[in-house]
Enzyme design. Sequence first.
Site, short mmCIF file in Angstrom:
data_model
loop_
_atom_site.label_atom_id
_atom_site.label_comp_id
_atom_site.label_asym_id
_atom_site.label_seq_id
_atom_site.Cartn_x
_atom_site.Cartn_y
_atom_site.Cartn_z
N TYR A 153 14.92 31.14 4.30
CA TYR A 153 13.76 31.96 4.66
C TYR A 153 13.90 32.49 6.08
CZ TYR A 153 11.04 30.45 0.58
OH TYR A 153 10.58 30.24 -0.67
N MET A 205 10.24 24.12 0.02
CA MET A 205 9.37 23.14 -0.64
C MET A 205 10.18 22.23 -1.58
SD MET A 205 5.98 23.75 -2.96
CE MET A 205 5.07 24.61 -1.71
N ARG A 260 -11.18 -0.14 14.45
CA ARG A 260 -11.03 0.65 13.23
C ARG A 260 -11.96 0.11 12.16
NH1 ARG A 260 -5.01 1.00 10.65
NH2 ARG A 260 -5.57 -1.12 10.00
N LYS A 286 0.85 -1.21 0.00
CA LYS A 286 0.00 0.00 0.00
C LYS A 286 0.88 1.25 0.00
CE LYS A 286 -0.38 -0.25 5.06
NZ LYS A 286 -1.18 -0.81 6.15
C1 LIG Z 1 -0.57 -1.71 6.91
C2 LIG Z 1 -1.18 -2.96 7.30
C3 LIG Z 1 -0.40 -4.11 7.42
C4 LIG Z 1 1.10 -4.10 7.28
O1 LIG Z 1 1.67 -3.62 8.47
P1 LIG Z 1 3.23 -3.60 8.71
O2 LIG Z 1 3.35 -3.24 10.12
O3 LIG Z 1 3.79 -2.57 7.80
O4 LIG Z 1 3.73 -4.95 8.39
C5 LIG Z 1 -1.04 -5.29 7.69
N1 LIG Z 1 -2.38 -5.34 7.87
C6 LIG Z 1 -3.15 -4.24 7.79
C7 LIG Z 1 -4.61 -4.37 8.00
C8 LIG Z 1 -2.58 -3.01 7.52
O5 LIG Z 1 -3.36 -1.94 7.45
#
Ligand SMILES: *Cc1c(COP(=O)(O)O)cnc(C)c1O
Length: 689
Positions: A582, A631, A458, A365
């Site tokens: 700056y 930036m 969550r 992700k």
């Molecule tokens: C991001 C995430 C992971 C991976 O977590 P890491 O600590 O980076 O290994 C696994 N499961 C869910 C649901 C996540 O959101």
Amino acid sequence: MSNNEKSGSLDIFRVAAAVLVIMIHTSPLENISADADFFLTRILARVAVPFFFTVTGMFTNFGRPRKTLIKLSGMYLLVTALYIPFGIISGYFKGFTFWKAVRMLLFDGYFYHLWYFPACILGIIIVHFLKKTTAKKALIIAALLYLLGLLGDGYYGLAAGVPPLKAFYGALFNVFSYTRNGLFFAPIFLLLGSNIGRLEFNGKNAAAGGIVSFALMTAEAFILRQFKLPRHDSMYIFLVPSAFFLIAFLKTLKARQRPVLRKLSMWVYIIHPAVIIALRGASKIISNDFFEKRALLLFVLTTLCSVGFALFAAYAALTFGKLRGALCSPRARTWAEIDAEALRSNAEYLQSLCPENSRLMAVVKANAYGHGAVLTARELNKVGIRAFCTATAAEGAELRRHGVKGEILVLGYTHPPQFPLLKFFGLSQTVVDHDYAKTLNGYGKFHVHIGVDTGMRRLGIRSENYSEIKRIFEMKNLKVDGMFTHLSSDETTAPSDRAFTEKQAEKFFGTADKLAADGHFPKLHLLASCGLLNYPHLGGDYVRAGIALYGGVEREGLTPVLSLKTRVTSVRNVYGGEPVGYGLDCAANGNMRVAALAVGYADGLPRALSDGVGAVLINGKRAPMIGKICMDQTIVDVTEIDVKQGDIAVIIGNSGRERITVFDIARQAGTIPNDILSGLGSRVVRVIK
Ligand SMILES: *Cc1c(COP(=O)(O)O)cnc(C)c1O
């Protein structure tokens, strides 16, 4: 000298060879002397195509020909499409059947000249397999194929006199029109080309060999013609040594490479039949047989027009190529180098920690935590990872569009307007609560993993609500492939964290047991990186590893995958008391030298590193950041460092004996490595190291 340095003379001859092909198609001396025209177009010009095959053989990697084949096929289809209108005008497609189309595409090609492409493709495939045997065997087989071809071409008269042979060739000619094709003609020249690079020649000997071979080929061609043996006049015995010695000789001439001539010759080759048709068409305005009596003029005009057009096309293509190269130039500003070897070794290490029968599901992700999702997932595919997690459906679609294989689970909520992505790209969706399952089920068929909330609060259905979980298995459009929970306190094994984590696992497996009793067996997963490192005994069918895969957990056995680098853009003196950057807060203590860097907070460099908190490495030395990070730029103190414009500054990684890790930066910025890595900006170019 390498092949490349020597290929300049080949580049020049390519253009001559293309003009020879135009001769074959215009018979320039036809109205002057039949014998002279025969010599020019049926003997001399016959060297051109073997020349092209041999040169192609020199520059093809026959061990892994995929890229070349894809490029050739693309080109072939494109040019074929280009010529379809001409085929319609000239009546080529009258009585066209499916089998004729197949035969045309695979062997004969289309129009005067397009047979070259399928011949090249088939020839490369054959040589690829020949190269799996010994060099000698390969050469013998290719020579035998050529011999078989000869009997169907220049020596057909001999075969036609022997009934079984005549029947044999009769059968062959049902499949293709000539033996001058990828099966019989191309392999020997491609093979010679692939070997010729390694041979060194003496110019005089090569020239002598060429002259003798060509003289023999001339005699051969006239004799064959005398006895009316040829069915077609492309293949001679002495054509093979003629082409071989020609290239051997050209190789001894030193000339710098001219890529534009390479493109030019190709375009002349592709375009000239269209020019011939256009010229013939235009000439009809004057008289019906205008060019019949003026073949030489047709040849000259065709050559001029083709070369003119090809020059234009070749320069356009080169300019476009240069622009594209400039846009993609990876190490021009700020870039992240991805160490594929470290990624592989981390994946293997984590897989070795996985409980038995449990497989790694790589979490990619947020652009693979800033590492580049497509690039990372492709590398992981190569080392056998077949399951991935993304946060969003769009991220999953992006992976699929770039050919990533295996299961892709979307961990987050997907808004209904994006449901088509799940279906079209074959993604699995997380069921984030019971209502969401109903929405999905109402929309269409989906593969899902049920999220179970065991303490994170969550996403997921609370483990206490077992009936809601069970009901999802009864929804007829949902195919439940898995069920998972997420651990919220797995970062340490302190007693309170341990107790909470064990409680989460208990709730999760309790739910799984109830489902099993009800006859449902989804794949189970609960461990992420820290879960795997601290609580491997909890097991599961998958482990969803993210940050550990990238070496973002400080643990023996894991190596950081990403280095972040930028360029020094300007170096200057600053005098005591002058403010830098700056605002007026940061003034120079005394005279100093500062360097500007091509990286800023828009690239993900935390602004919290301003005012001397952070540093970079330049030429093995530490350069503290001074003033406020901007930036797109950052100023560093290089008073003690020998540095010039264009030098590389390392933000994360090694330089000489110094090293800055993502852990250092996360501490300086008061956050965690995930935050730093996933925050790297879209301007940062990701490259494999
Ligand atoms: C991001 C995430 C992971 C991976 O977590 P890491 O600590 O980076 O290994 C696994 N499961 C869910 C649901 C996540 O959101």
